[in-house]
Design an enzyme around this catalytic site. Structure first.
Site, PDB file in Angstrom:
ATOM      1  N   HIS A 262       0.814  -1.212   0.000  1.00 32.00           N
ATOM      2  CA  HIS A 262       0.000   0.000   0.000  1.00 32.00           C
ATOM      3  C   HIS A 262       0.854   1.272   0.000  1.00 32.00           C
ATOM      4  CE1 HIS A 262      -3.752   1.904   0.007  1.00 32.00           C
ATOM      5  NE2 HIS A 262      -4.277   1.477   1.130  1.00 32.00           N
ATOM      6  N   ASP A 266      -2.325   2.180  -4.434  1.00 29.54           N
ATOM      7  CA  ASP A 266      -3.514   2.551  -3.656  1.00 29.54           C
ATOM      8  C   ASP A 266      -4.643   1.563  -3.938  1.00 29.54           C
ATOM      9  OD1 ASP A 266      -4.621   3.296  -6.091  1.00 29.54           O
ATOM     10  OD2 ASP A 266      -4.282   5.438  -5.788  1.00 29.54           O
TER      11      ASP A 266
END
Length: 291
Positions: A262, A266
């Protein structure tokens, strides 16, 4: 030895062994004092030792074995990946009907032409590259405060061996045909099982595919193969009732899992990538048209 009457009573009441008492009286007579001393000695004697324990079973209930060098390396790298990345997993499911029909239609001619069987993995490699081209973040890695975007597609394919899981890399997979992918995966799998993989076979991958479905896994959260930012988990194909155009139909379905870093990728990018893979598998013509 003869016992005095008073000693005889003590011996009888306390079940002493008269023959083991040394008499101090005249002619070795056992006196009352001798009997009392023997009684006190018995009371203060240490407990008799317990019966010896039965010998240990030949088959021990546990055994200590040093980890192989390969297993130690796997353990270290997996833990490093877990510690370094902000790892997250997103899921989708794919209807395998179209690919299964295509495979059944062409598998005999494919094997006759190319000398290798047509499997599902080659379709997934193509679908993954299709997804990576649309979402380049998933094909990138972090180096310090920089992001390195890879303009090549070297796909790691996880292979289980009797010594542990290894991930040999299929180089420039975007330039390979379905038969080239199947041959490449077959050759790497054989090298892995024969213990013939070289270090260069395992290094430099940009993305990894893991197929737990061959062992029966229905769903999992695969762990990243550092420093890569994404790994696709394939799973068991299982027939399930699905709603299609308002009707319940039975379809061969597979859950897909994308674990991603992450820090680079995204949520929107991860979901988009997985949707692109799903679309390419459900409608393989997309791969020919690159849409």
């Amino acid at each position: 030895a003869p016992l005095a009457p008073s000693a005889q009573r003590i011996v009888a009441e306390n079940n002493l062994d008269a023959g083991s008492i040394a008499g101090s009286g005249k002619a070795g007579r056992v006196t009352k004092g001798d009997a009392l001393a023997a009684l006190e000695a018995r009371a203060n004697a240490p407990a008799a030792p317990a019966a010896p324990a039965a010998p240990r079973e030949i088959h021990a209930r546990e055994e200590r074995v040093r980890m192989t060098r390969l297993r130690q390396t796997i353990a270290r790298r997996l833990k490093e990946a877990q510690n370094a990345a902000a790892m997250l997993t997103t899921f989708n499911e794919v209807d395998m009907s179209a690919v299964m029909a295509l495979r059944n239609q062409y598998k005999d001619g494919f094997e006759k032409s190319h000398g290798v069987k047509l499997g599902f993995m080659s379709f997934f490699v193509k679908a993954v590259i299709h997804g990576l081209k649309h979402v380049p973040d998933v094909n990138a890695e972090i180096d310090g405060t920089d992001v390195i975007y890879k303009n090549h597609y070297d796909i790691g394919v996880a292979v289980g061996t009797d010594k542990g899981l290894v991930v040999p890399v299929l180089r420039d997979a975007d330039a390979l045909s379905l038969s080239g992918i199947e041959k490449g995966i077959g050759a790497l799998g054989k090298k892995a099982r024969d213990g013939q993989l070289a270090l260069e076979d395992l290094q430099g991958g940009t993305f990894t595919i893991s197929n737990g479905g061959v062992y029966g896994s229905l769903m999992s959260t695969p762990i990243l193969n550092a420093p890569q930012s994404g790994i696709l988990g394939m799973h068991k194909i299982q027939e399930r009732p699905m709603a299609v155009n308002g009707q319940v139909v039975i379809r061969p379905m597979m859950y897909l899992a994308l674990s991603y870093d992450h820090r680079i990728v995204d949520g929107q990018g991860a979901v988009t990538f997985l949707v692109k893979v799903k679309e390419a598998i459900e409608d393989p013509q997309r791969l020919l048209l690159d849409v």
